[in-house]
Every structure is written in structure tokens, then in C-alpha cells.
Design an enzyme around this catalytic site. Sequence first.
Site, PDB file in Angstrom:
ATOM      1  N   SER A 172       0.842  -1.205   0.000  1.00  0.00           N
ATOM      2  CA  SER A 172       0.000   0.000   0.000  1.00  0.00           C
ATOM      3  C   SER A 172       0.875   1.252   0.000  1.00  0.00           C
ATOM      4  CB  SER A 172      -0.897   0.037   1.237  1.00  0.00           C
ATOM      5  OG  SER A 172      -1.849  -0.969   1.178  1.00  0.00           O
TER       6      SER A 172
ATOM      7  N   LYS B  96       1.024   7.018  -6.472  1.00  0.00           N
ATOM      8  CA  LYS B  96      -0.146   7.887  -6.655  1.00  0.00           C
ATOM      9  C   LYS B  96       0.240   9.347  -6.398  1.00  0.00           C
ATOM     10  CE  LYS B  96      -2.146   9.069  -3.432  1.00  0.00           C
ATOM     11  NZ  LYS B  96      -2.598   9.379  -2.109  1.00  0.00           N
TER      12      LYS B  96
ATOM     13  N   GLN C 128      -7.464   3.340   1.132  1.00  0.00           N
ATOM     14  CA  GLN C 128      -6.457   2.405   0.644  1.00  0.00           C
ATOM     15  C   GLN C 128      -6.691   0.988   1.202  1.00  0.00           C
ATOM     16  OE1 GLN C 128      -3.957   2.952  -1.651  1.00  0.00           O
ATOM     17  NE2 GLN C 128      -3.519   0.769  -1.435  1.00  0.00           N
TER      18      GLN C 128
END
Length: 275
Positions: free
Chosen positions: A40, A47, A91
Site C-alpha cells: 500500500s 499515486k 487504501q
Amino acid sequence: MILDGRELSKKIKEDVKKEINSLDFTPCLATLLVGDDPASKIYVKNKDKACEQVGIKSITKNLPTQTTKIQVIQAIEELNNNPSVHAILLQLPLPPQLNAEELVEFIYPSKDVEGFHPVNMGRLVTEKNSIAPCTPAGIIELLKHYEINLKGKDVTVVGHSIVVGKPLALLLLKEWSTVTLCHIETRDLTKHTKHADIVIVAVGKPGLIKEDMVKNNVVLVDVGTTKVDDKIVGDADFEAIKDKASAITPVPGGVGPMTVAMLMKNTVKCAKRNR
Ligand code: NAP
């Protein structure tokens, strides 16, 4: 033909950047990250980099692993009620005490950048004004970019998750494909992959799709990402299938970059909607 998601994602991000330059405000994407899952953290870093490239303001709220359901809901509510936040990403995966499907329902549908809220899923079914989940939407963009005709084609999707398989089946139906959706209880997987013009596999089991399971000139899209000996590998035997296929995605460099690019696109969509 290699379906190069890395190249196409650059183009999509350039288009998003141009669109953002024409706006009179800066879109803002907020991420809720609970715990410290290493995969993650990598995704959030990628991102953030993409947001910076296109001009999206990115904020991340890091919550500890032991965070309770109520605390996550409170964090979501704060972001829902903050007018300068246009898009919210929860997430995944979450720590075991938290249920992702339950929590996603607390995000305002108009800020649900990943399209997992039941309202957005429902709109995928009714084909009205939906925010489509990033990975399936990225797969459709990739196939369209390479002019792979979907109309009337037999498409077998392996894996029926809410993140990939189910919404992808709906998006393919919208393109008039004839869709077969396979899962863990599918009795004879080869029967369904062997006849398909296009096979899309999203399972997370390296080596699941072998050369003798697909027909000549198949289009193969491999969504799977599994870390094996420090390398990321897909679900299909790329080396054995690449000469048989008419088009194939590499792993990495196929679907992965498209997911991030579509997240940028969805953020702008949410931002415009919330303004
Ligand atoms: P998931 O929620 O674990 O779903 C996997 C799906 O595969 C489930 O529907 C499962 O069925 C099915 N399945 C398991 N074994 C099977 C088998 N032998 N034959 C047929 N179907 C089988 O995973 P996900 O989130 O969809 O992700 C799938 C893979 O794609 C993972 O490797 C993930 O890392 C990757 N992924 C990549 C991206 C990207 O951007 N590149 C994005 C999302 C996911 P049951 O539920 O019935 O067990």
C-alpha cells in the site's frame, strides 16, 4: 503486439494535466491509509508522484493499525464535509478488524474516486453517470487505444472480485462483448479460456493461465501482480503465450500504470462533480 500501459498512461496523464490547467481550482485527492502494509505504501507513493505530475493536490491521512471502525468513519466524515477535498480513496487492504465494503459506504458517492460505493456500482449496472473502478476502466481504455474491437467478442474474465472482475464484466457488456466470468468454483477453467477471443485474468496466482489454455491469436490481459523472488509477476505464463497471442500485456508495465492514470482521471471527474 505488446499492450504498453506505461506509454498510454503517460498520454492520459498529459491529457488530465491539460484539463486541470483549464480549471479555475485545484482538484484535491485525499487518501486514508490505515496501518503500514508495504504494498500500500508503494501504491500511495506512486499515486502521489502521479498527482504531482498532473497538478492534483494530494493529501494522505495515516491512521495506526489498531484504528477502530468508528475512528475510520470519523476520518471519512471529516473528508466528506471538507469542501476543498474532492475525491477520497480508502487504501486497501485494511487491517483485519476493519471491513472495507462496510466502510466504503460512508464515503459520499460523488467523492468515491474508486467507484466502489454501491451507488456507483449500481450506476455501472444502469450505465448512468458512474465513476468506474480504476483498474477495469484502465483495461477498457488500453484495449480501445490499441483498437481491439470488443463488440461481439467472446471475453473470458478470470476472477470475480469487486475491485476488478465484476465491474470489468459490466464495462465489457456495455461495449457489447459476450462475457464469461470465472471464479474459484468454475469447474473447467480451460473450457472457458480456450474459446475466448480475449482473456482477462485477475486472480493473483502466478502460472494460472498456461499456453495450452488459450487459442491462437488470443488477446491476453494480465492484471495479476504477485511478488516472487523480489520480482512482480502476473497470472499468465507470458513467455510461453507471447508468440501465440495477437496482443498481450506485460507485467509490470501493462495494467498497473493504467490504474494510476485512471485514478487521476476519476479525481478530476469527482472534482468537477463536487464543484
Ligand atoms: P481478489 O479479491 O483476491 O480476487 C481474486 C479472484 O480470483 C477472486 O474472485 C477468486 O475467486 C478468483 N480465483 C481464485 N483462484 C481462482 C482460480 N483458481 N480460478 C479462477 N478464479 C480464481 O483479488 P483482486 O483484488 O481482484 O486482484 C487480483 C489480482 O490482480 C492480484 O494479483 C492483484 O494484486 C492484482 N491487481 C492488480 C491491479 C493493477 O493495477 N495492476 C489492480 C488490482 C488488482 P473467489 O473469490 O471465489 O475465491
